[in-house]
Scaffold this active site. Structure first.
Site, PDB file in Angstrom:
ATOM      1  N   LYS A  52       0.846  -1.202   0.000  1.00  0.00           N
ATOM      2  CA  LYS A  52       0.000   0.000   0.000  1.00  0.00           C
ATOM      3  C   LYS A  52       0.880   1.250   0.000  1.00  0.00           C
ATOM      4  CE  LYS A  52      -3.715  -2.527   2.167  1.00  0.00           C
ATOM      5  NZ  LYS A  52      -4.355  -2.991   3.396  1.00  0.00           N
ATOM      6  N   GLN A  96      -4.479  -1.663   9.625  1.00  0.00           N
ATOM      7  CA  GLN A  96      -4.280  -2.985   9.024  1.00  0.00           C
ATOM      8  C   GLN A  96      -4.750  -4.068   9.997  1.00  0.00           C
ATOM      9  OE1 GLN A  96      -3.071  -3.628   5.786  1.00  0.00           O
ATOM     10  NE2 GLN A  96      -3.788  -5.676   6.303  1.00  0.00           N
ATOM     11  N   ASP A 119     -11.178   2.537   3.585  1.00  0.00           N
ATOM     12  CA  ASP A 119     -11.458   1.112   3.357  1.00  0.00           C
ATOM     13  C   ASP A 119     -12.933   0.900   3.013  1.00  0.00           C
ATOM     14  OD1 ASP A 119      -9.269  -0.605   3.477  1.00  0.00           O
ATOM     15  OD2 ASP A 119      -9.170  -0.540   5.660  1.00  0.00           O
TER      16      ASP A 119
END
Ligand code: NAP
Length: 283
Positions: A52, A96, A119
């Site tokens: 990412k 995460q 997200d």
């Protein structure tokens, strides 16, 4: 023999478009910024975070990294999320998963401001999708949608079947297909006549986590088949939820694993970060 839907190529195309857009935003004094929180030393999570960060770097998004020890307390993490929520230079916050067991994942992810939920996991984001209003779309299903559209397939009026009903993939996927005027059915582990239903699909999206669950007999001739699954087969090789070798002989188009949906998830995360910065420009 099916057309191969190339997620790597399509995700590169999206990243190039975003790179261009970020350059334009920067020229107007706006630099999109993603805060990435990693707690503990889970090796798979570390790889995801690294990928990412690399994508951010390529596109020109600033990535701010918070790598915390596995002993981090829930209170410490809450404090960090609160600070990042208030920090106006941060556009997106990504925690995460998984988090160490002493930390309540739902509580922490639920604290992220809906304005920074890149997200697209928060109830506010899913709710916005449900009623068709503005909000972040969950990255993997949004990536699937882009794969279908950019490969030239229309969804409107098509019989769409989603296998799996998870909050992060199956449910938002079904809502996105519905938003595109598909006729959508969701099947899951309690569905009685799964194969009968999947065989009706013009567009079949499979997100289960069960290697090669979907066989050629479960697929209609000429279907577009999108395989979200990421599993290891009996030889430790990465494979999807679809029996690729046999289904490709019957489908009109199919995504491979790896190289299908996977690269799209990161591309759509990047898109959500840029979207957050675009909103800033409009405010
Ligand atoms: P999940 O939360 O475990 O959900 C799996 C879903 O599949 C559940 O709704 C379950 O039904 C259903 N299911 C399980 N066995 C089934 C069966 N035999 N027949 C029909 N449905 C069945 O998984 P997820 O997070 O949605 O992920 C699914 C897969 O996608 C995994 O392999 C994951 O690694 C992969 N994934 C890939 C990406 C990517 O970027 N490529 C991103 C996210 C996920 P019930 O609800 O009835 O239990």
């Amino acid at each position: 023999m099916a057309v191969l839907i190339d997620g790597k190529a399509i995700s590169s195309e999206i990243k190039e478009e975003l790179k261009q857009e970020v350059a334009e935003l920067k020229a107007q004094g706006i630099t999109p910024c993603l805060a990435v929180i990693l707690v503990g030393d889970d090796s798979a999570s570390a790889i995801y975070v690294r990928n990412k960060k690399r994508a951010c770097e390529y596109i020109g998004i600033e990535s701010r990294s918070y790598e915390l020890p596995k002993e981090t307390t829930e209170q410490e993490l809450e404090k960090l999320v609160r600070e990042l929520n208030e920090d106006e230079t941060v556009d997106g916050i990504l925690v995460q998963l998984p988090l160490p067991e002493q930390i309540d994942e739902e509580k922490i992810t639920g604290m992220i401001s809906p304005k920074k939920d890149v997200d697209g996991f928060l109830p506010e984001s899913i709710g916005a999708l449900c009623i068709g209003s503005e909000g972040f779309r969950s990255c993997t299903p949004a990536g699937v949608l882009e794969l279908i559209k950019r490969s030239g397939y229309t969804i409107e009026g098509k019989e769409c079947v989603v296998v799996g009903r998870s909050n992060h993939v199956g449910k938002p996927m079904a809502l996105l297909l519905l938003e595109q005027n598909g006729t959508v059915t969701i099947v899951h582990s309690r569905t009685k006549n799964l194969s009968e239903i999947t065989r009706r699909a013009d567009i079949l999206v499979v997100a289960v986590g069960n290697p090669k669950l979907i066989q050629a007999d479960d697929v209609k001739e000429g279907a577009v088949v999108i395989d979200v699954g990421m599993n290891r087969d009996e030889n430790g090789k990465l494979c999807g939820d679809v029996d690729f070798e046999h289904v490709k002989e019957k489908a009109e188009a199919i995504t491979p694993v790896p190289g299908g949906v996977g690269p799209m998830t990161i591309a759509m995360l990047m898109n959500n970060c840029v979207e957050a910065a675009r909103k800033k420009r409009r405010e």
